[in-house]
Design a protein around this motif. Structure first.
Motif, short mmCIF file in Angstrom:
data_model
loop_
_atom_site.label_atom_id
_atom_site.label_comp_id
_atom_site.label_asym_id
_atom_site.label_seq_id
_atom_site.Cartn_x
_atom_site.Cartn_y
_atom_site.Cartn_z
N ALA A 32 0.86 -1.18 0.00
CA ALA A 32 0.00 0.00 0.00
C ALA A 32 0.90 1.24 0.00
N VAL A 33 0.42 2.31 -0.59
CA VAL A 33 1.23 3.52 -0.73
C VAL A 33 0.46 4.74 -0.24
N GLY A 34 1.16 5.62 0.41
CA GLY A 34 0.57 6.88 0.85
C GLY A 34 1.43 8.05 0.42
N TRP A 35 0.78 9.17 0.21
CA TRP A 35 1.49 10.43 0.00
C TRP A 35 1.28 11.30 1.24
N ASN A 76 5.51 -0.16 -11.52
CA ASN A 76 6.00 0.08 -10.15
C ASN A 76 5.90 1.54 -9.75
N THR A 77 4.81 2.18 -10.12
CA THR A 77 4.68 3.62 -9.89
C THR A 77 3.31 3.98 -9.34
N VAL A 78 3.33 4.91 -8.41
CA VAL A 78 2.11 5.53 -7.90
C VAL A 78 2.17 7.00 -8.26
N TYR A 79 1.05 7.55 -8.67
CA TYR A 79 0.98 8.93 -9.12
C TYR A 79 0.11 9.76 -8.18
N LEU A 80 0.40 11.04 -8.13
CA LEU A 80 -0.46 11.99 -7.44
C LEU A 80 -0.67 13.16 -8.38
N GLN A 81 -1.84 13.19 -8.99
CA GLN A 81 -2.20 14.30 -9.87
C GLN A 81 -2.78 15.42 -9.02
N ILE A 92 7.11 19.84 0.99
CA ILE A 92 7.85 18.68 0.47
C ILE A 92 6.88 17.50 0.52
N TYR A 93 6.75 16.84 -0.59
CA TYR A 93 5.83 15.71 -0.70
C TYR A 93 6.63 14.41 -0.65
N TYR A 94 6.17 13.51 0.19
CA TYR A 94 6.82 12.22 0.37
C TYR A 94 5.86 11.10 0.01
N CYS A 95 6.40 10.05 -0.59
CA CYS A 95 5.61 8.84 -0.73
C CYS A 95 6.15 7.81 0.24
N ALA A 96 5.26 6.96 0.69
CA ALA A 96 5.61 5.93 1.65
C ALA A 96 4.88 4.65 1.29
N ALA A 97 5.45 3.53 1.69
CA ALA A 97 4.85 2.24 1.35
C ALA A 97 4.96 1.28 2.52
N ASP A 98 4.05 0.35 2.55
CA ASP A 98 4.08 -0.68 3.57
C ASP A 98 3.30 -1.90 3.08
N ARG A 99 3.86 -3.06 3.23
CA ARG A 99 3.17 -4.26 2.76
C ARG A 99 2.24 -4.87 3.80
N ASN A 100 2.23 -4.32 5.01
CA ASN A 100 1.33 -4.84 6.03
C ASN A 100 0.00 -4.09 6.09
N ILE A 101 -0.15 -3.07 5.27
CA ILE A 101 -1.43 -2.35 5.17
C ILE A 101 -2.23 -3.06 4.10
N TRP A 115 10.08 4.92 3.08
CA TRP A 115 9.82 6.29 2.66
C TRP A 115 10.77 6.67 1.52
N GLY A 116 10.25 7.49 0.61
CA GLY A 116 11.07 8.09 -0.41
C GLY A 116 11.71 9.37 0.12
N GLN A 117 12.51 10.02 -0.71
CA GLN A 117 13.30 11.16 -0.25
C GLN A 117 12.54 12.48 -0.28
N GLY A 118 11.40 12.54 -0.92
CA GLY A 118 10.62 13.78 -0.97
C GLY A 118 10.91 14.61 -2.21
N THR A 119 9.91 15.31 -2.64
CA THR A 119 10.04 16.23 -3.77
C THR A 119 9.32 17.52 -3.43
N LEU A 120 9.95 18.64 -3.72
CA LEU A 120 9.44 19.94 -3.30
C LEU A 120 8.43 20.49 -4.30
N VAL A 121 7.29 20.89 -3.78
CA VAL A 121 6.26 21.56 -4.56
C VAL A 121 6.10 22.96 -4.02
N THR A 122 6.25 23.94 -4.88
CA THR A 122 6.10 25.34 -4.50
C THR A 122 5.03 25.97 -5.37
#
Length: 125
Positions: A32-35, A76-81, A92-101, A115-122
């Motif tokens: 499962a993936v979260g932003w 192997n990609t999750v998107y956030l439009q 800073i937007y981060y994606c995170a994943a866990d296989r127990n969810i 967790w990923g490293q984050g990407t900056l949205v301004t």
């Protein structure tokens, strides 16, 4: 699995961006993936989440109707439009994943172990 988030940048209010979270390693479809996002001086907050198969999705109230989360397990990609962006979306937007969810989407950051490293949205006004 390792995650890499990208797609951030500078956009004017009312504009759109699409963030991507790409995973390396096998079996991404079992995660499962979260932003999440963290604005300067604020705590990290939940944005959106998607179940392993993509059948379950949830959003924070602040982004409902403007943001759309989706996934392509073959890539192997999750998107956030993100549409109708406003300066309050700057973070800073981060994606995170866990296989127990498994049974439901989760908004609590502590439940995600990768967790990923984050990407900056301004967003400028």
């Amino acid at each position: 699995v390792q995650l890499q988030a990208y797609g951030g940048g500078l956009v004017q209010a009312g504009g759109s961006l699409r963030l991507s979270c790409t995973a390396s390693g096998r079996a991404f479809s079992t995660y499962a993936v979260g932003w999440f996002r963290q604005a300067p001086g604020k705590e990290r907050e939940f944005v959106a989440a998607i179940k392993r198969s993509g059948s379950g999705i949830s959003y924070a109230d602040s982004v409902k109707g403007r943001f759309t989360i989706s996934r392509d397990n073959a890539k192997n990609t999750v998107y956030l439009q993100m549409n109708s962006l406003n300066p309050e979306d700057t973070a800073i937007y981060y994606c995170a994943a866990d296989r127990n969810i498994i049974t439901s989407t989760q908004a609590m950051a502590r439940l995600y172990d990768t967790w990923g490293q984050g990407t900056l949205v301004t967003v400028s006004s």
